[in-house]
Design a protein around this motif. Structure first.
Motif, mmCIF file in Angstrom:
data_model
loop_
_atom_site.group_PDB
_atom_site.id
_atom_site.type_symbol
_atom_site.label_atom_id
_atom_site.label_comp_id
_atom_site.label_asym_id
_atom_site.label_seq_id
_atom_site.Cartn_x
_atom_site.Cartn_y
_atom_site.Cartn_z
ATOM 1 N N LEU A 182 -2.063 -4.643 -4.143
ATOM 2 C CA LEU A 182 -2.780 -3.324 -5.046
ATOM 3 C C LEU A 182 -4.122 -4.027 -5.737
ATOM 4 N N ARG A 241 0.156 3.900 3.182
ATOM 5 C CA ARG A 241 -0.361 2.782 2.589
ATOM 6 C C ARG A 241 0.548 2.317 1.703
ATOM 7 N N GLY A 242 1.720 3.014 1.374
ATOM 8 C CA GLY A 242 2.810 2.151 0.701
ATOM 9 C C GLY A 242 3.374 0.949 1.492
ATOM 10 N N MET A 266 -7.390 -1.960 -5.583
ATOM 11 C CA MET A 266 -8.162 -1.883 -6.637
ATOM 12 C C MET A 266 -9.651 -2.381 -6.759
ATOM 13 N N LEU A 298 2.551 -8.258 1.573
ATOM 14 C CA LEU A 298 2.313 -7.069 1.462
ATOM 15 C C LEU A 298 2.025 -6.209 0.086
ATOM 16 N N LEU A 307 -10.118 3.265 -0.140
ATOM 17 C CA LEU A 307 -9.274 4.424 -0.376
ATOM 18 C C LEU A 307 -9.526 5.562 0.491
ATOM 19 N N GLY A 359 -3.977 6.052 5.371
ATOM 20 C CA GLY A 359 -5.006 5.284 5.503
ATOM 21 C C GLY A 359 -5.329 4.826 6.782
ATOM 22 N N GLY A 414 1.696 -1.903 -0.406
ATOM 23 C CA GLY A 414 2.470 -1.615 -1.453
ATOM 24 C C GLY A 414 1.723 -0.621 -2.479
ATOM 25 N N ASP A 415 0.851 0.320 -1.601
ATOM 26 C CA ASP A 415 -0.130 1.091 -2.484
ATOM 27 C C ASP A 415 0.620 2.370 -2.910
ATOM 28 N N GLY A 416 1.360 2.288 -4.290
ATOM 29 C CA GLY A 416 1.916 3.418 -4.762
ATOM 30 C C GLY A 416 2.998 2.928 -5.907
ATOM 31 N N LEU A 440 -3.827 4.054 -11.334
ATOM 32 C CA LEU A 440 -4.244 3.511 -9.794
ATOM 33 C C LEU A 440 -5.147 4.287 -8.897
ATOM 34 N N LEU A 441 -5.745 5.275 -9.648
ATOM 35 C CA LEU A 441 -6.506 6.339 -8.971
ATOM 36 C C LEU A 441 -5.949 6.996 -8.047
ATOM 37 N N ARG A 449 0.155 6.410 -1.881
ATOM 38 C CA ARG A 449 -1.426 6.935 -1.784
ATOM 39 C C ARG A 449 -1.584 7.580 -0.421
#
Lengths: 271, 271
Positions: free
Chosen positions: B146, A19-20, B150, B143, A95, A89, A24-26, A55-56, A86
């Protein structure tokens, strides 16, 4: 890249489900390595932990610390970049349950900035790219960095070592890859970062040091029309420490005594 | 992931130097594949081209089109996700010169949403996560996602099929993975997306169709306190078409005649 690790193992690539890449989930940290040790390791880990909480993302501090420490021993000298995503995914924003966060470590040599940047000072490019106001993400060193990419693309002229960015309300926030400080009437000033910006580790060090020195410090809103009243300006980040600022748009400064004092103390702390 | 390609070649992983991972420096398209063909291919390619122009990413349309078309032939049925990144970079935000953009294709089955979502309608979760106002990136399917991550993390209750997001000024903007339309006094309304949001391909199709039907269409600012005056509400995206909205917070609607008419025409276009 000379040296890389993914989840503690040597690897030069990443699975496409991460997911990065997708969102950009990180988060990331860019750390200076000297003689096999990470400078300001505790501070970097603490910021990462705070970011993960917001960011959980589950955070295994000891695991990350062990991997980073081993990496620094191997790298010995240079920059250790840690990306924490994260993890994998499925399709869609929901999530993953449970999330299995991924640690990506990349080593590189220390950037070869001209010595003059620290010794004489730098000019800042006036970036037109504005930072959006998003309290949810403000302060975090997250992987959503298109604003910085677009801001850095605004100039190619090497006589600008950095750029200065405002937010969409016109407040001064930061450099593209640094934080920024000012001196006015003996008071040390730096922008408040509750709406945008990255709360840099070196910014935190400068604030802490200023407190120990008994300086008056103000963290608040700052606008470009206040620049005439500033007697000193400097930028800072974890890799280069402090650069005096000599110019921005039509404004000129010299590297002042407070800048030099902080610079000298920061350099001494480092070594 | 059943089927993957990187730069046209079978691959399940990505080099760590890719700027998509480092900064979310790229764009994506999520496309429906039916009988080996991409639905609305021209529209997806055009949006990608527009996005690349705005982000200063070189775009080889024919190359991308060829790769996507070949991928759809192989996938036959499902979702084709294309990620286009700026390619590899060194450390730092500066654009690689020249940039070698990377194409990443991932296939997956069509999401198994309940038939009732389209047939009866859905409830929208009132997301607290606000969209930042950033004209530089507004409308793009980039991309840096976030905010959507969330927002989607705010609810686990399956009785909400989607969420509704406002911007930081309180305007209604979109769903987490859809666009949103309203009907008031016979007029079709949808939020303007010059400050935030993704200009969805299905949103474009609905607007075009409404024009052909001679409907009065208004694209502008919409606030939650206007919801009482709406007679119909629906969401749309490229994968599912149109879902009538039955509820949001204390508001209730029924699937109305204009929603049904557009839904039926969109479904017919598709097949």
């Amino acid at each position: 890249m000379t040296l890389c690790r993914v989840d503690g193992q040597p690897a030069a690539s990443l699975g496409l489900a991460d997911r990065g890449l997708a969102y950009g989930d990180g988060l990331f940290e860019t750390m200076r390595v000297e003689q096999g040790r990470i400078a300001l390791l505790e501070q970097h880990l603490q910021r990462l932990q705070d970011g993960c909480r917001r960011l959980l993302i589950p955070f295994e501090r000891l695991q990350v610390q062990d991997e980073v420490t081993a990496f620094a021993t191997e790298l010995q000298q240079g920059v250790c970049k840690l990306i924490l995503t994260r993890g994998d995914g499925q399709r869609g924003y929901g999530l993953p349950q449970p999330a299995m966060p991924r640690r990506i470590l990349q080593g590189s040599p220390l950037p070869q900035w001209p010595l003059a940047h620290a010794q004489q000072g730098v000019r800042l490019f006036p970036c037109r790219t504005r930072l959006a106001i998003q309290p949810l993400l403000a302060g975090l060193k997250h992987l959503n960095r298109l604003e910085q990419v677009m801001a850095r693309a605004e100039w190619q002229d090497d006589s600008y070592a950095e750029g200065m960015m405002l937010d969409t309300s016109g407040r001064i926030i930061e450099g593209v890859f640094s934080n920024i400080f000012f001196v006015r009437d003996g008071v040390l000033l730096t922008p408040e970062l509750s709406g945008s910006g990255v709360a840099g580790i070196m910014r935190g060090q400068v604030l802490q040091l200023a407190g120990r020195l008994g300086l008056v410090v103000q963290v608040g809103d700052l606008y470009p029309d206040e620049l005439d009243g500033m007697s000193e300006v400097f930028t800072c980040n974890s890799l280069y420490g402090i650069w005096p600022v000599l110019g921005y748009a039509s404004h000129c400064w010299t590297a002042g005594p407070l800048t030099r004092r902080l610079q000298s103390l920061i350099n001494r702390q480092d070594s």
